[in-house]
Design an enzyme around this catalytic site. Structure first.
Site, mmCIF file in Angstrom:
data_model
loop_
_atom_site.group_PDB
_atom_site.id
_atom_site.type_symbol
_atom_site.label_atom_id
_atom_site.label_comp_id
_atom_site.label_asym_id
_atom_site.label_seq_id
_atom_site.Cartn_x
_atom_site.Cartn_y
_atom_site.Cartn_z
ATOM 1 N N ARG A 180 0.832 -1.206 0.000
ATOM 2 C CA ARG A 180 0.000 0.000 0.000
ATOM 3 C C ARG A 180 0.865 1.254 0.000
ATOM 4 N NH1 ARG A 180 -4.966 0.060 4.000
ATOM 5 N NH2 ARG A 180 -3.528 0.350 5.696
ATOM 6 N N ASP A 256 -9.617 4.426 13.776
ATOM 7 C CA ASP A 256 -8.342 3.901 13.275
ATOM 8 C C ASP A 256 -8.328 3.847 11.756
ATOM 9 O OD1 ASP A 256 -10.322 1.857 14.013
ATOM 10 O OD2 ASP A 256 -8.944 0.458 13.078
HETATM 11 P P1 AMP Z 1 -9.166 -3.229 9.998
HETATM 12 O O1 AMP Z 1 -10.542 -3.746 10.239
HETATM 13 O O2 AMP Z 1 -8.481 -3.878 8.809
HETATM 14 O O3 AMP Z 1 -9.091 -1.749 9.941
HETATM 15 O O4 AMP Z 1 -8.304 -3.710 11.243
HETATM 16 C C1 AMP Z 1 -8.617 -3.390 12.569
HETATM 17 C C2 AMP Z 1 -7.545 -3.955 13.479
HETATM 18 O O5 AMP Z 1 -7.529 -5.381 13.419
HETATM 19 C C3 AMP Z 1 -6.129 -3.521 13.162
HETATM 20 O O6 AMP Z 1 -5.442 -3.430 14.372
HETATM 21 C C4 AMP Z 1 -5.616 -4.648 12.331
HETATM 22 O O7 AMP Z 1 -4.213 -4.736 12.349
HETATM 23 C C5 AMP Z 1 -6.247 -5.847 13.017
HETATM 24 N N1 AMP Z 1 -6.420 -6.997 12.138
HETATM 25 C C6 AMP Z 1 -7.350 -7.146 11.172
HETATM 26 N N2 AMP Z 1 -7.222 -8.353 10.581
HETATM 27 C C7 AMP Z 1 -6.181 -8.981 11.163
HETATM 28 C C8 AMP Z 1 -5.560 -10.246 10.994
HETATM 29 N N3 AMP Z 1 -5.994 -11.123 10.087
HETATM 30 N N4 AMP Z 1 -4.510 -10.535 11.785
HETATM 31 C C9 AMP Z 1 -4.070 -9.686 12.702
HETATM 32 N N5 AMP Z 1 -4.617 -8.477 12.920
HETATM 33 C C10 AMP Z 1 -5.663 -8.116 12.165
HETATM 34 MG MG MG Z 2 -7.827 -0.343 9.630
#
Ligand code: AMP
Ligand code: MG
Length: 510
Positions: A180, A256
């Site tokens: 990204r 976030d």
């Molecule tokens: P997101 O929903 O992608 O914005 O992620 C929200 C949080 O969950 C962030 O801290 C991400 O790093 C964590 N996260 C999402 N998917 C995973 C995954 N498969 N493994 C580890 N952390 C994750």
């Molecule tokens: Mg995120």
């Protein structure tokens, strides 16, 4: 270990985040994937970054894009951040499956983050596996490119590499790593993390870093943190107004996922509205409609309020009650001014979409009513949002038939069209513009092609289930020229069947 230097891949990294913000991240290495295969390379973006696309597409390049080989000068790290998710605060989220690889200065002199998503577990992974699947990563690529082509600030994907590893979700899916590119990965949640821990030193360094990176004109200003709050509010207001004007639903506007740069980030459960409906929600986890299409301005304001709270310790002397009071008042003013700020941007965008040129100070109220009544008409008649605006551009060129064809009753838009035509005539007279120029102007702001939900799903299913990237590449080519009247793209302009949209659900790409 995978810290070998890739020959021929010496990029001029300049890693200001790693250098200037120790204590706000964990240095970490990507997990080398077993059998990387390049699925997509964004050659235009590679060129913009001054990277050689052919080298990136070579075996050595793919090893880097897969996270198997860390290029010289990169300093991979997992950033710490917190965030309000669906209104509930998590004091520690952080890059659980992402890594900032480093920063490059692009051909235009802009500093850009290069980051992985899906490159393995980090200390912030909590229960997650650190991985990402092919479908959601290709989705992020195509949505980002579409938004970029629509002129909307966004992070973009440089590449998607299949890892050759299975990823276990509700089904077994092929794994992928996405690279990204972002103006930065600073979020409202980055500030919340240090504010929640009471680490004012880190909070101050982060604010100064954000200012240097995104608002350098404020550097050295004694009131710069307040300036930063206002600047972020302005960028988010402009961004969300642009989303609304193309019918984009982000779907997971957690703090976030709210950038300091004002770029759209994290294309998870996002979608575009079809039949216009402010209550539209597609995300499978958004039961309350918190992130519904029409709720996005209110949520953006709420997120700016959270940023204001996080910055408050820097805006006042905590031991001085009067100073604290004053800081709260000033921060509240910024938050309270947000809706008007967003509305101004939204109205300016609508006026352009309506083909009007007179300055906002003229006729502003009646123009707002004209736009509102148009949207009410679309909602009442369940007309397709994107096509209605586009066909209004055709109406400006004299052909009303395509517009009328969008309505069950072809005469439904009669009264509104008459008002619009009168307004157009007045606008031309006031600006000394020929009416003939209107249609072309409108076609530059009312896209014909957006990444339609059914086309996106179709392309991702072929890529993920059948390893057939041809539909994805055709879709990608189409969304890159959203304002063109290319008959070959008609397929991508058509709305989905009503039943598809009624049953459409999007999922977080986790
Ligand atoms: P997101 O929903 O992608 O914005 O992620 C929200 C949080 O969950 C962030 O801290 C991400 O790093 C964590 N996260 C999402 N998917 C995973 C995954 N498969 N493994 C580890 N952390 C994750
Ligand atoms: Mg995120």
């Amino acid at each position: 270990m995978n810290t070998a230097v890739a020959p021929g891949l010496r990029w001029p990294f300049d890693n200001s985040y790693a250098r200037e913000l120790p204590g706000t991240y964990v240095a970490w290495q990507p997990a080398p994937p077993p059998a990387p295969v390049l699925l997509q390379l964004n050659r235009d973006l590679a060129d913009e970054l001054g990277l050689d696309a052919d080298v990136l597409a070579s075996q050595a390049g793919v090893a880097v894009l897969a996270g198997g080989v860390v290029p010289e000068g990169a300093e991979p790290l997992a950033q710490a951040y917190a965030g309000h998710q669906f209104g509930g605060f998590s004091p520690q989220l952080g890059d659980g499956r992402a890594l900032l690889l480093g920063e490059l200065i692009d051909r235009h002199g802009r500093r850009r983050d290069l980051a992985f998503k899906g490159s393995g577990r980090t200390p912030f992974a909590r229960g997650g596996d650190g991985k990402a699947a092919v479908g959601p990563m290709l989705r992020e690529l195509v949505l980002g490119e579409a938004m970029h082509a629509l002129g909307i600030p966004t992070t973009r994907a440089l590449a998607v590499v299949a890892t050759g590893e299975p990823v276990y979700r509700d089904r077994v899916l092929p794994g992928a790593v996405l690279t990204r590119v972002a103006a930065s990965h600073l979020r409202v949640g980055s500030f919340q993390y240090f504010a929640a821990r009471g680490d004012l030193d880190a909070l101050r360094r982060l604010a100064d870093y954000a200012i240097a990176r995104h608002d350098p004109a404020l550097a050295g200003d004694p009131d710069r943190v307040f300036g930063l709050l206002g600047a972020v509010a302005a960028r988010q207001a402009a961004l969300v107004a642009q989303w609304i004007n193309v019918g984009f639903i982000h779907g997971v506007m957690n703090t976030d996922n709210t950038t300091i740069s004002g770029e759209t980030i994290d294309y998870g459960p996002c979608a575009f509205v079809e039949a216009y409906d402010p209550a539209a929600v597609f995300s499978s986890i958004d039961h309350g409609g918190r992130y519904a299409f029409g709720n996005q301005p209110a949520v953006a304001r709420w997120n700016i309020a959270r940023l204001a709270e996080a910055l408050l310790p820097l805006l006042a002397d905590a031991d001085d009650e009067a100073s604290l009071q004053r800081a709260v008042e000033r921060a509240t003013e910024v938050v309270d001014a947000f809706p008007a700020r967003l509305d101004t941007a939204l109205r300016a965008g609508q006026r352009a979409k309506l083909g009007l040129q007179q300055s906002a100070s003229v006729e502003v109220d009646s123009d707002a009513a004209l736009a509102d009544d148009w949207l009410a008409l679309l909602q009442r008649e369940r007309a397709d949002f994107t096509l209605a605006w586009r066909r209004l551009s055709d109406a400006a060129a004299g052909d009303e038939a395509p517009l009328r064809a969008l309505f069950a009753d072809a005469r439904a838009p009669d009264a509104w069209l008459a008002r619009w035509r009168a307004r157009c005539t007045a606008d031309d007279a006031a600006t000394g513009t020929a009416a003939a120029a209107r249609a072309a102007r409108m076609r530059r702001v009312n896209p014909l092609v957006i990444p339609r939900n059914h086309r996106v799903e179709e392309a991702l299913a072929a890529a993920s289930e059948d390893a057939d990237l041809a539909p994805f590449e055709r879709l990608l080519a189409a969304v890159r020229w959203p304002f063109d009247d290319d008959p070959a793209l008609a397929h991508y302009a058509e709305p989905a069947a009503f039943e598809f949209t009624a049953g459409y659900r999007t999922f977080c790409g986790t």
